[in-house]
Design a protein around this motif. Sequence first.
Motif, mmCIF file in Angstrom:
data_model
loop_
_atom_site.group_PDB
_atom_site.id
_atom_site.type_symbol
_atom_site.label_atom_id
_atom_site.label_comp_id
_atom_site.label_asym_id
_atom_site.label_seq_id
_atom_site.Cartn_x
_atom_site.Cartn_y
_atom_site.Cartn_z
ATOM 1 N N VAL A 174 0.849 -1.190 0.000
ATOM 2 C CA VAL A 174 0.000 0.000 0.000
ATOM 3 C C VAL A 174 0.884 1.240 0.000
ATOM 4 C CG1 VAL A 174 -1.842 -1.217 1.203
ATOM 5 C CG2 VAL A 174 -0.163 0.080 2.522
ATOM 6 N N ARG A 175 0.296 2.358 -0.352
ATOM 7 C CA ARG A 175 1.038 3.621 -0.427
ATOM 8 C C ARG A 175 0.392 4.655 0.488
ATOM 9 N NH1 ARG A 175 4.620 6.325 -3.813
ATOM 10 N NH2 ARG A 175 4.842 4.402 -5.010
ATOM 11 N N LEU A 176 1.196 5.248 1.362
ATOM 12 C CA LEU A 176 0.760 6.364 2.180
ATOM 13 C C LEU A 176 1.250 7.642 1.527
ATOM 14 C CD1 LEU A 176 0.401 3.993 4.194
ATOM 15 C CD2 LEU A 176 1.097 5.552 6.001
ATOM 16 N N GLY A 177 0.300 8.506 1.147
ATOM 17 C CA GLY A 177 0.650 9.729 0.453
ATOM 18 C C GLY A 177 1.446 10.687 1.319
ATOM 19 N N ARG A 178 1.992 11.687 0.667
ATOM 20 C CA ARG A 178 2.825 12.670 1.352
ATOM 21 C C ARG A 178 2.061 13.330 2.505
ATOM 22 N NH1 ARG A 178 7.328 15.892 0.019
ATOM 23 N NH2 ARG A 178 7.511 14.709 -1.941
ATOM 24 N N GLY A 179 2.661 13.351 3.683
ATOM 25 C CA GLY A 179 2.059 13.995 4.835
ATOM 26 C C GLY A 179 0.919 13.229 5.479
ATOM 27 N N ALA A 180 0.719 11.968 5.134
ATOM 28 C CA ALA A 180 -0.350 11.179 5.751
ATOM 29 C C ALA A 180 -0.019 10.889 7.211
ATOM 30 C CB ALA A 180 -0.561 9.879 4.987
ATOM 31 N N ASN A 181 -1.051 10.594 7.987
ATOM 32 C CA ASN A 181 -0.919 10.388 9.428
ATOM 33 C C ASN A 181 -1.682 9.121 9.803
ATOM 34 O OD1 ASN A 181 0.024 11.111 11.903
ATOM 35 N ND2 ASN A 181 -1.450 12.726 12.279
ATOM 36 N N VAL A 182 -1.042 8.186 10.511
ATOM 37 C CA VAL A 182 -1.665 6.932 10.911
ATOM 38 C C VAL A 182 -1.752 6.901 12.429
ATOM 39 C CG1 VAL A 182 -1.516 4.420 10.879
ATOM 40 C CG2 VAL A 182 -0.771 5.742 8.887
ATOM 41 N N GLY A 183 -2.970 6.701 12.950
ATOM 42 C CA GLY A 183 -3.183 6.689 14.389
ATOM 43 C C GLY A 183 -2.592 5.459 15.051
ATOM 44 N N ALA A 184 -2.355 5.576 16.351
ATOM 45 C CA ALA A 184 -1.781 4.477 17.126
ATOM 46 C C ALA A 184 -2.664 3.235 17.051
ATOM 47 C CB ALA A 184 -1.597 4.909 18.583
ATOM 48 N N ASN A 185 -2.009 2.073 16.889
ATOM 49 C CA ASN A 185 -2.661 0.752 16.852
ATOM 50 C C ASN A 185 -3.607 0.562 15.672
ATOM 51 O OD1 ASN A 185 -1.447 -0.330 19.238
ATOM 52 N ND2 ASN A 185 -2.819 0.931 20.463
ATOM 53 N N SER A 186 -3.526 1.404 14.676
ATOM 54 C CA SER A 186 -4.341 1.211 13.476
ATOM 55 C C SER A 186 -3.739 0.114 12.605
ATOM 56 C CB SER A 186 -4.423 2.518 12.677
ATOM 57 O OG SER A 186 -5.007 3.547 13.442
ATOM 58 N N VAL A 187 -4.584 -0.464 11.750
ATOM 59 C CA VAL A 187 -4.132 -1.456 10.778
ATOM 60 C C VAL A 187 -4.518 -0.947 9.392
ATOM 61 C CG1 VAL A 187 -4.311 -3.832 9.967
ATOM 62 C CG2 VAL A 187 -4.380 -3.349 12.427
ATOM 63 N N VAL A 188 -3.525 -0.598 8.600
ATOM 64 C CA VAL A 188 -3.749 -0.007 7.282
ATOM 65 C C VAL A 188 -3.507 -1.071 6.221
ATOM 66 C CG1 VAL A 188 -3.062 1.812 5.675
ATOM 67 C CG2 VAL A 188 -3.047 2.250 8.134
ATOM 68 N N ILE A 189 -4.527 -1.324 5.393
ATOM 69 C CA ILE A 189 -4.412 -2.349 4.344
ATOM 70 C C ILE A 189 -4.781 -1.795 2.976
ATOM 71 C CG2 ILE A 189 -4.760 -4.299 5.899
ATOM 72 C CD1 ILE A 189 -7.698 -4.294 5.133
ATOM 73 N N SER A 190 -4.979 -0.480 2.878
ATOM 74 C CA SER A 190 -5.290 0.147 1.586
ATOM 75 C C SER A 190 -4.589 1.491 1.515
ATOM 76 C CB SER A 190 -6.806 0.314 1.411
ATOM 77 O OG SER A 190 -7.341 1.117 2.455
ATOM 78 N N ASP A 191 -4.505 2.040 0.315
ATOM 79 C CA ASP A 191 -3.791 3.293 0.108
ATOM 80 C C ASP A 191 -4.415 4.431 0.905
ATOM 81 O OD1 ASP A 191 -2.226 1.872 -1.598
ATOM 82 O OD2 ASP A 191 -3.020 2.762 -3.444
ATOM 83 N N VAL A 192 -3.580 5.372 1.315
ATOM 84 C CA VAL A 192 -4.029 6.559 2.050
ATOM 85 C C VAL A 192 -3.652 7.791 1.225
ATOM 86 C CG1 VAL A 192 -3.832 7.896 4.173
ATOM 87 C CG2 VAL A 192 -3.708 5.387 4.248
ATOM 88 N N PRO A 193 -4.615 8.650 0.878
ATOM 89 C CA PRO A 193 -4.284 9.845 0.085
ATOM 90 C C PRO A 193 -3.362 10.784 0.849
ATOM 91 C CG PRO A 193 -6.652 9.408 0.086
ATOM 92 C CD PRO A 193 -6.053 8.516 1.120
ATOM 93 N N ALA A 194 -2.706 11.646 0.119
ATOM 94 C CA ALA A 194 -1.782 12.607 0.724
ATOM 95 C C ALA A 194 -2.518 13.522 1.701
ATOM 96 C CB ALA A 194 -1.113 13.441 -0.369
ATOM 97 N N GLY A 195 -1.896 13.771 2.841
ATOM 98 C CA GLY A 195 -2.422 14.711 3.817
ATOM 99 C C GLY A 195 -3.579 14.220 4.655
ATOM 100 N N MET A 196 -3.965 12.958 4.548
ATOM 101 C CA MET A 196 -5.108 12.446 5.282
ATOM 102 C C MET A 196 -4.654 11.669 6.517
ATOM 103 S SD MET A 196 -7.373 13.756 3.448
ATOM 104 C CE MET A 196 -8.872 13.099 4.155
ATOM 105 N N THR A 197 -5.603 11.476 7.444
ATOM 106 C CA THR A 197 -5.349 10.747 8.682
ATOM 107 C C THR A 197 -6.256 9.528 8.746
ATOM 108 O OG1 THR A 197 -4.679 12.718 9.881
ATOM 109 C CG2 THR A 197 -5.433 10.865 11.200
ATOM 110 N N VAL A 198 -5.706 8.386 9.149
ATOM 111 C CA VAL A 198 -6.487 7.157 9.265
ATOM 112 C C VAL A 198 -6.356 6.599 10.676
ATOM 113 C CG1 VAL A 198 -6.282 6.562 6.821
ATOM 114 C CG2 VAL A 198 -4.574 5.745 8.427
#
Length: 284
Positions: A174-198
């Motif tokens: 998967v690709r995390l866009g520029r400036g993306a933010n991932v919260g603690a203990n999250s599980v990311v399995i798909s792309d995250v657009p630039a500047g977004m938080t998951v």
Amino acid sequence: MASSFSALVMGVCPVTRNCFRFNQGTIGVQDQTEQRLGRWALLREDIDCVFARDPAARTRIEVFCTYPGLHAVLIHRFAHALWRRNAKFWARFVSYFGRMITNIDIHPGATIGRRFFIDHGAGVVIGETAEIGDDVTLYHGVTLGGTSLNKGKRHPTLESGTLVGAGAKILGPVRLGRGANVGANSVVISDVPAGMTVVGIPGRIVLPLEARRITKDGIDLDHHLMPDPVGKALHCMSERIAQLEARLALLEHQPEGEVECAHCDDPCGSGVAELLKISEGLHR
């Protein structure tokens, strides 16, 4: 310390004698830009980025001697240089040595950019085909893992400026866009657009760029101040139940005062204005 360890490996492994020219200032860093910078300039960048992102850092000698995240990056650069020159065994050996002393597992095949900061570092795992841009920050317990047995690209790509909170797992190519933010203990399995938080399991986009507090250095350290999608859904459900109870009371000719949602300002289902219209229609 780094020079002594490098000399030891060069003496043991004949392949490395032609891979590095330490007396000329080359150490096999990630790309040509880093090679032009030189090892001391890179070291200064790595130390300075710690001061920019960790308020606990006090002196450069303290950072250089006691920060395992910095040690892991320095050792990885050496191991990655061996990996690129096809000294696979010695690259894995150096990487294993780094894991033993830092508790950070970085595969020598991973590509890492400049000013990479691992805070605390315990339990961080970075897979072989992971790609990390510049100014990326990881907290302890982060995994950049693979989900396939194929030999190709199977680990995440983190573009420049991304921040991954403690315990987060980013799995697959998967690709995390520029400036993306991932919260603690999250599980990311798909792309995250630039500047977004998951946040969440699986990760869901919850916080747009304009709602984040970005420092002058472009770093967002408020990764603990993120909405809870599941909690919000429960709050919306409780508000909807209160609205239905108020409507039932009106139908039974027992009007009660409207109770506004105390959790957030977002409308959930039929809002107060819609409920008032229904009430007016019933009284006519």
